[in-house]
Scaffold this motif. Structure first.
Motif, PDB file in Angstrom:
ATOM      1  N   VAL A   1       6.955   0.590 -12.435  1.00 49.99           N
ATOM      2  CA  VAL A   1       7.223   1.825 -11.701  1.00 49.99           C
ATOM      3  C   VAL A   1       7.938   1.430 -10.421  1.00 49.99           C
ATOM      4  CG1 VAL A   1       6.214   3.827 -10.552  1.00 49.99           C
ATOM      5  CG2 VAL A   1       5.161   2.939 -12.637  1.00 49.99           C
ATOM      6  N   ARG A   2       9.051   2.105 -10.157  1.00 49.65           N
ATOM      7  CA  ARG A   2       9.853   1.817  -8.963  1.00 49.65           C
ATOM      8  C   ARG A   2      10.227   3.144  -8.335  1.00 49.65           C
ATOM      9  NH1 ARG A   2      15.106   1.551  -7.620  1.00 49.65           N
ATOM     10  NH2 ARG A   2      15.772  -0.049  -6.196  1.00 49.65           N
ATOM     11  N   ALA A   3      10.161   3.230  -7.003  1.00 49.41           N
ATOM     12  CA  ALA A   3      10.524   4.445  -6.283  1.00 49.41           C
ATOM     13  C   ALA A   3      11.033   4.069  -4.903  1.00 49.41           C
ATOM     14  CB  ALA A   3       9.324   5.374  -6.165  1.00 49.41           C
TER      15      ALA A   3
ATOM     16  N   GLY B   1       3.724  14.907  -4.935  1.00 47.04           N
ATOM     17  CA  GLY B   1       3.712  13.550  -4.404  1.00 47.04           C
ATOM     18  C   GLY B   1       2.925  12.547  -5.222  1.00 47.04           C
ATOM     19  N   VAL B   2       2.504  12.938  -6.425  1.00 46.92           N
ATOM     20  CA  VAL B   2       1.732  12.036  -7.278  1.00 46.92           C
ATOM     21  C   VAL B   2       2.454  11.866  -8.611  1.00 46.92           C
ATOM     22  CG1 VAL B   2      -0.475  11.653  -8.467  1.00 46.92           C
ATOM     23  CG2 VAL B   2      -0.447  12.719  -6.197  1.00 46.92           C
ATOM     24  N   LEU B   3       2.730  10.613  -8.971  1.00 48.60           N
ATOM     25  CA  LEU B   3       3.297  10.287 -10.270  1.00 48.60           C
ATOM     26  C   LEU B   3       2.139   9.999 -11.214  1.00 48.60           C
ATOM     27  CD1 LEU B   3       5.731   9.507 -12.114  1.00 48.60           C
ATOM     28  CD2 LEU B   3       5.391   7.162 -11.292  1.00 48.60           C
TER      29      LEU B   3
ATOM     30  N   ASP C   1       0.365   7.311  -5.824  1.00 50.74           N
ATOM     31  CA  ASP C   1       0.664   8.160  -4.675  1.00 50.74           C
ATOM     32  C   ASP C   1       2.054   7.836  -4.155  1.00 50.74           C
ATOM     33  OD1 ASP C   1      -1.760   9.400  -4.814  1.00 50.74           O
ATOM     34  OD2 ASP C   1      -2.668   8.311  -3.150  1.00 50.74           O
ATOM     35  N   LEU C   2       2.948   8.841  -4.206  1.00 43.41           N
ATOM     36  CA  LEU C   2       4.328   8.664  -3.760  1.00 43.41           C
ATOM     37  C   LEU C   2       4.793   9.862  -2.931  1.00 43.41           C
ATOM     38  CD1 LEU C   2       5.809   7.260  -7.084  1.00 43.41           C
ATOM     39  CD2 LEU C   2       5.447   6.002  -4.961  1.00 43.41           C
ATOM     40  N   PRO C   3       4.057  10.208  -1.862  1.00 41.78           N
ATOM     41  CA  PRO C   3       4.477  11.367  -1.078  1.00 41.78           C
ATOM     42  C   PRO C   3       5.802  11.105  -0.368  1.00 41.78           C
ATOM     43  CG  PRO C   3       2.741  10.183   0.065  1.00 41.78           C
ATOM     44  CD  PRO C   3       2.888   9.546  -1.300  1.00 41.78           C
ATOM     45  N   GLY C   4       6.641  12.140  -0.315  1.00 38.07           N
ATOM     46  CA  GLY C   4       7.914  12.026   0.382  1.00 38.07           C
ATOM     47  C   GLY C   4       8.983  11.275  -0.374  1.00 38.07           C
ATOM     48  N   VAL C   5       8.738  10.959  -1.630  1.00 35.74           N
ATOM     49  CA  VAL C   5       9.708  10.221  -2.436  1.00 35.74           C
ATOM     50  C   VAL C   5      10.588  11.225  -3.171  1.00 35.74           C
ATOM     51  CG1 VAL C   5       9.917   8.747  -4.480  1.00 35.74           C
ATOM     52  CG2 VAL C   5       8.289   8.167  -2.705  1.00 35.74           C
ATOM     53  N   ASP C   6      11.893  10.966  -3.181  1.00 41.27           N
ATOM     54  CA  ASP C   6      12.811  11.785  -3.947  1.00 41.27           C
ATOM     55  C   ASP C   6      12.520  11.558  -5.427  1.00 41.27           C
ATOM     56  OD1 ASP C   6      14.948  13.125  -5.096  1.00 41.27           O
ATOM     57  OD2 ASP C   6      16.418  11.602  -4.537  1.00 41.27           O
ATOM     58  N   PRO C   7      12.191  12.617  -6.191  1.00 49.38           N
ATOM     59  CA  PRO C   7      11.881  12.422  -7.616  1.00 49.38           C
ATOM     60  C   PRO C   7      12.998  11.724  -8.384  1.00 49.38           C
ATOM     61  CG  PRO C   7      11.339  14.655  -6.949  1.00 49.38           C
ATOM     62  CD  PRO C   7      12.052  14.013  -5.787  1.00 49.38           C
ATOM     63  N   GLY C   8      14.238  11.879  -7.957  1.00 46.41           N
ATOM     64  CA  GLY C   8      15.349  11.210  -8.624  1.00 46.41           C
ATOM     65  C   GLY C   8      15.354   9.707  -8.428  1.00 46.41           C
ATOM     66  N   SER C   9      14.605   9.211  -7.451  1.00 38.64           N
ATOM     67  CA  SER C   9      14.564   7.764  -7.204  1.00 38.64           C
ATOM     68  C   SER C   9      13.462   7.067  -7.997  1.00 38.64           C
ATOM     69  CB  SER C   9      14.350   7.485  -5.712  1.00 38.64           C
ATOM     70  OG  SER C   9      12.985   7.666  -5.353  1.00 38.64           O
ATOM     71  N   ILE C  10      12.609   7.840  -8.683  1.00 35.03           N
ATOM     72  CA  ILE C  10      11.500   7.249  -9.434  1.00 35.03           C
ATOM     73  C   ILE C  10      12.010   6.743 -10.780  1.00 35.03           C
ATOM     74  CG2 ILE C  10       9.235   7.655 -10.464  1.00 35.03           C
ATOM     75  CD1 ILE C  10       8.851   9.892  -8.396  1.00 35.03           C
ATOM     76  N   ASP C  11      11.640   5.508 -11.093  1.00 36.20           N
ATOM     77  CA  ASP C  11      12.062   4.880 -12.337  1.00 36.20           C
ATOM     78  C   ASP C  11      10.832   4.294 -13.014  1.00 36.20           C
ATOM     79  OD1 ASP C  11      13.876   3.947 -14.268  1.00 36.20           O
ATOM     80  OD2 ASP C  11      14.037   2.004 -13.264  1.00 36.20           O
ATOM     81  N   VAL C  12      10.538   4.741 -14.222  1.00 33.07           N
ATOM     82  CA  VAL C  12       9.418   4.213 -15.011  1.00 33.07           C
ATOM     83  C   VAL C  12      10.014   3.576 -16.257  1.00 33.07           C
ATOM     84  CG1 VAL C  12       7.303   4.773 -16.264  1.00 33.07           C
ATOM     85  CG2 VAL C  12       7.873   6.026 -14.167  1.00 33.07           C
ATOM     86  N   THR C  13       9.732   2.280 -16.450  1.00 24.66           N
ATOM     87  CA  THR C  13      10.268   1.573 -17.613  1.00 24.66           C
ATOM     88  C   THR C  13       9.159   0.805 -18.322  1.00 24.66           C
ATOM     89  OG1 THR C  13      10.857  -0.356 -16.281  1.00 24.66           O
ATOM     90  CG2 THR C  13      12.579   1.295 -16.611  1.00 24.66           C
TER      91      THR C  13
ATOM     92  N   THR D   1       0.819  -1.201   0.000  1.00 29.94           N
ATOM     93  CA  THR D   1       0.000   0.000   0.000  1.00 29.94           C
ATOM     94  C   THR D   1       0.857   1.257   0.000  1.00 29.94           C
ATOM     95  OG1 THR D   1      -0.162  -0.104   2.391  1.00 29.94           O
ATOM     96  CG2 THR D   1      -1.956  -1.094   1.140  1.00 29.94           C
ATOM     97  N   GLY D   2       2.194   1.129  -0.032  1.00 31.70           N
ATOM     98  CA  GLY D   2       3.073   2.284  -0.102  1.00 31.70           C
ATOM     99  C   GLY D   2       2.990   2.985  -1.444  1.00 31.70           C
TER     100      GLY D   2
END
Length: 145
Positions: A68-70, A113-115, A48-60, A30-31
């Motif tokens: 999607v990985r964060a 905080g939303v991708l 929903d990805l609040p508090g996630v560093d945008p540089g850590s988000i990976d969409v492939t 549920t994260g």
């Protein structure tokens, strides 16, 4: 069309298992809550990805699989934690994409905080009107030419 990819069990089984064993060390699924909807000629998936560093988000995209990985890390590793309820660690989700989607034109944005991932429907998959010729009209056209 989009499908949530659950290779080994139903989504309900995973939700129940994650509620039982999810922790800060092993974040619950549920994260990364997700919504998917169709808007005209596009599918839109929001995560929903609040508090996630945008540089850590990976969409492939590989074939018809969207991943999607964060990562959400703790603000401070040092110190004595009194309460640690917010999930941390690496989160990932996978969607199986239908063949009628144009993955070459996929777009992703991260705001507040939303991708948001937007996937257009491929031109070949859009409904189109087919012209119908009538046998009598074809003959009439040839006679006048």
């Amino acid at each position: 069309m989009l499908l949530n990819y659950e290779p080994f069990a139903s989504a309900d089984t995973f939700r129940l298992l994650d509620r039982l064993v999810g922790s800060a060390a092993r974040p619950a699924r549920t994260g990364m809550p997700m919504d998917v909807y169709r808007l005209d000629d596009h599918f839109v998936a929001t995560f929903d990805l609040p508090g996630v560093d945008p540089g850590s988000i990976d969409v492939t995209v590989e074939g018809n699989n969207l991943a999607v990985r964060a990562e959400r890390s703790a603000p401070h590793e040092a110190g004595d934690w009194l309460v640690a309820e917010r999930p941390r660690g690496t989160f990932s989700r996978q969607l199986m994409l239908g063949r009628g989607l144009d993955t070459d034109q996929l777009a992703a944005t991260y705001r507040d905080g939303v991708l948001t991932v937007t996937i257009p429907v491929a031109e070949r998959a859009k409904p189109r009107r087919i012209a119908i010729s009538h046998e009598g009209e074809q003959q009439a056209l040839t006679e006048h030419s």
